[in-house]
Motif scaffolding. Structure first.
Motif, short mmCIF file in Angstrom:
data_model
loop_
_atom_site.label_atom_id
_atom_site.label_comp_id
_atom_site.label_asym_id
_atom_site.label_seq_id
_atom_site.Cartn_x
_atom_site.Cartn_y
_atom_site.Cartn_z
N VAL A 77 48.62 4.43 103.82
CA VAL A 77 48.04 3.58 102.77
C VAL A 77 49.01 2.41 102.60
O VAL A 77 50.21 2.62 102.41
N ILE A 78 48.51 1.20 102.69
CA ILE A 78 49.39 0.04 102.59
C ILE A 78 48.74 -1.04 101.74
O ILE A 78 47.53 -1.09 101.58
N ASP A 79 49.59 -1.89 101.19
CA ASP A 79 49.09 -3.05 100.45
C ASP A 79 48.71 -4.14 101.45
O ASP A 79 49.47 -4.42 102.38
N PRO A 80 47.55 -4.76 101.31
CA PRO A 80 47.14 -5.78 102.29
C PRO A 80 48.05 -6.99 102.31
O PRO A 80 48.11 -7.70 103.32
N ASP A 81 48.79 -7.24 101.24
CA ASP A 81 49.69 -8.39 101.18
C ASP A 81 51.15 -8.01 101.29
O ASP A 81 52.03 -8.82 101.00
N GLY A 82 51.44 -6.76 101.66
CA GLY A 82 52.82 -6.34 101.80
C GLY A 82 53.39 -5.68 100.57
O GLY A 82 54.19 -4.77 100.66
N ALA A 83 53.02 -6.16 99.39
CA ALA A 83 53.32 -5.54 98.09
C ALA A 83 54.78 -5.57 97.67
O ALA A 83 55.11 -5.12 96.60
N LEU A 84 55.69 -6.08 98.49
CA LEU A 84 57.06 -6.19 98.02
C LEU A 84 57.16 -7.32 97.00
O LEU A 84 56.50 -8.36 97.14
N LEU A 85 57.95 -7.11 95.99
CA LEU A 85 58.16 -8.16 95.00
C LEU A 85 58.75 -9.39 95.67
O LEU A 85 59.46 -9.27 96.68
N ASP A 142 57.83 -1.31 95.79
CA ASP A 142 57.80 -2.76 95.73
C ASP A 142 59.17 -3.40 95.62
O ASP A 142 59.33 -4.59 95.86
N ASP A 143 60.22 -2.63 95.28
CA ASP A 143 61.57 -3.20 95.22
C ASP A 143 62.29 -3.11 96.55
O ASP A 143 63.47 -3.47 96.66
N GLY A 144 61.60 -2.62 97.60
CA GLY A 144 62.19 -2.51 98.92
C GLY A 144 62.72 -1.13 99.24
O GLY A 144 63.16 -0.88 100.37
N SER A 145 62.69 -0.21 98.28
CA SER A 145 63.14 1.15 98.54
C SER A 145 62.23 1.84 99.54
O SER A 145 61.01 1.61 99.55
N ILE A 146 62.82 2.70 100.38
CA ILE A 146 62.07 3.53 101.33
C ILE A 146 62.51 4.96 101.09
O ILE A 146 63.69 5.28 101.20
N ILE A 147 61.56 5.83 100.75
CA ILE A 147 61.91 7.15 100.23
C ILE A 147 61.20 8.24 101.01
O ILE A 147 59.98 8.17 101.22
N GLY A 148 61.94 9.26 101.41
CA GLY A 148 61.34 10.46 101.96
C GLY A 148 60.78 11.28 100.82
O GLY A 148 61.51 11.63 99.88
N ALA A 149 59.50 11.59 100.88
CA ALA A 149 58.82 12.21 99.74
C ALA A 149 58.19 13.54 100.11
O ALA A 149 57.73 13.75 101.24
N GLY A 150 58.15 14.45 99.12
CA GLY A 150 57.39 15.68 99.25
C GLY A 150 55.92 15.39 98.99
O GLY A 150 55.51 14.23 98.87
N PRO A 151 55.10 16.41 98.89
CA PRO A 151 53.67 16.21 98.63
C PRO A 151 53.45 15.33 97.40
O PRO A 151 54.12 15.49 96.37
N ILE A 152 52.50 14.40 97.50
CA ILE A 152 52.22 13.47 96.41
C ILE A 152 51.11 14.05 95.53
O ILE A 152 50.10 14.54 96.02
N SER A 153 51.34 14.00 94.22
CA SER A 153 50.35 14.52 93.29
C SER A 153 50.02 13.47 92.24
O SER A 153 50.81 12.56 91.98
N GLY A 154 48.84 13.59 91.65
CA GLY A 154 48.48 12.71 90.55
C GLY A 154 49.30 13.06 89.32
O GLY A 154 49.62 14.22 89.08
#
Length: 428
Positions: A74-82, A221-233
């Motif tokens: 899932v990605i932002d069409p405009d890149g989404a970085l601030l 959006d601040d440029g962080s790249i994070i290894g994540a576990g399962p994503i939940s709402g």
């Protein structure tokens, strides 16, 4: 200096991020692009991620859903970085270094001495207050807050180094063995240990071997790249996930913050991109492969080289590749490359004289096949493509070529951008 975060800085950063991220909980969702396992792109208004599904609203306001197992990203069409000036203001106001791990994560985190006093571990304190006890062997390096946006600094080298290198804010460089990290860095040079306060450090590069990327990877959006576990709402337009790096904190003191692990709860608007199975997806950005050659087309004798943006600062590493004029550029494809997808565009504001033909070709076995071609000009300034690459013979070198030929007005303003170009590589 206290490692805690001044509340006025956190408040300032929160205001900046909220303003840049847009209104939370907007009725029409958050614009994002879903990429399936064949790199097909679907633009949606995302409403939630969790429980194994991605959900969005269609044009009639009805909720739709798709299983995460069917998606690559899932990605932002405009890149989404601030914007860089906003990110710079946030990072410099907080004073948090950017810490890079050996598997390519980038975290805004301050370093603290290990609570157990071990030289083999360091404690990271994130902007949100979470703490993680991390092995020093998992750290690739860090860049001080006021050095992150210093364009004069050389990019971090991919090639492994023999020595650890500490660059000071006064420009001096100290090469040796980093014995310990925390509120200071201790470096052994020729058998002599030297302590350097973090306030005097511009950057650190550690000679630790790289690790394979695994699991879900999230870009913020601040440029962080994070290894994540399962994503939940986690509520209206919110998501939550554990940080996988925190799971590796074996040996954390009983009852300590580090033993509790670390998690994030964020608005969807702050998620610039997600790759759900980064280690096995087979997705590679074209920007991560340097061109093997380039030359002008038409009657021109010379052309400026293609310009590739900083892949480390782009979602999925898919930075924009600029072709500054009519030219042909070639890339050697990795073995197993099966599909190519992205967008060729004249940009948001093409000049009135912009008019060119863009073609994508594949060289293999001594022959050349045209895979796609379009004329770009104002009003028709974009070519989206998702191309199946013919299977090559094992061991045979295949070359991708993107060619720009001048149109009716010659080479004037024929500047083409290759955006979000991804390769799907099988059995890499």
């Amino acid at each position: 200096m206290s490692p805690s975060v001044p509340s006025r800085f956190l408040a300032s950063a929160a205001i900046i991020l909220a303003a840049a991220g847009g209104a939370l909980g907007a009725d029409d969702g958050v614009p994002r692009v879903l990429l399936d396992r064949e790199l097909n792109a679907t633009q949606v208004n995302l409403t939630s991620i969790g429980e194994g599904q991605v959900r969005w609203l269609d044009g009639a306001g009805r909720e739709r859903a798709r299983a995460i197992d069917e998606l690559l990203a899932v990605i932002d069409p405009d890149g989404a970085l601030l914007p860089p000036d906003v990110r710079r203001q946030v990072i410099e106001s907080l004073g948090f270094p950017v810490v890079e791990t050996t598997d390519g994560q980038r975290l805004l985190a301050r370093l603290r001495d290990d609570p157990e006093g071990s030289d083999e571990f360091v404690e990271l304190r994130l902007v949100g207050g979470q703490t993680m006890r991390v092995s020093v062997e998992r750290i690739a390096g860090l860049t001080g807050a006021r050095s992150v946006f210093d364009e004069s600094r050389p990019a971090r080298q991919d090639a492994p180094s023999i020595d650890d290198v500490v660059e000071l804010t006064n420009g001096d460089r100290v090469s040796g063995f980093v014995e310990r990290l925390g509120s200071s860095v201790w470096v052994e040079v020729d058998g002599v240990s030297r302590e350097i306060p973090m306030s005097g450090v511009a950057s650190i590069e550690l000679a630790n071997p790289k690790r394979r990327v695994e699991g879900t990877r999230v870009w913020l959006d601040d440029g962080s790249i994070i290894g994540a576990g399962p994503i939940s709402g986690a509520g209206d337009r919110l998501v939550a996930f554990d940080l996988t790096l925190a799971r590796e904190n074996t040996g954390a003191p009983k009852g300590s913050e580090s033993e509790m692990g670390a998690a994030m709860r964020l608005p969807l608007s702050r998620i610039a991109g997600i790759v759900f199975d980064a280690g096995n997806s087979g997705v590679r950005p074209l920007a991560g492969i340097g061109p093997s050659s380039f030359e002008p087309t038409g009657q021109r004798r010379w052309t400026p080289p293609p310009i590739t943006g900083d892949a480390s600062k782009a979602v999925l590493g898919a930075s924009t590749i600029e072709l500054p004029g009519p030219m042909r550029v070639r890339w050697s494809l990795p073995e197993g490359a099966a599909r190519l997808a992205g967008v060729a565009t004249l940009g948001d504001a093409p000049g009135q004289w912009a008019d060119c033909a863009v073609s994508i070709l594949l060289d293999e076995g001594g022959g050349q096949t045209e895979l796609a071609r379009a004329r770009l000009r104002p009003g028709e300034s974009e070519m989206a493509f998702n191309l199946e690459l013919p299977r090559g013979i094992p061991g045979e070198v295949r070359t991708l070529e993107v060619r720009v030929d001048a149109g009716a007005y010659g080479p004037v303003q024929d500047r083409v951008l290759l955006e979000r170009v991804l390769l799907l590589v099988e059995h890499e």
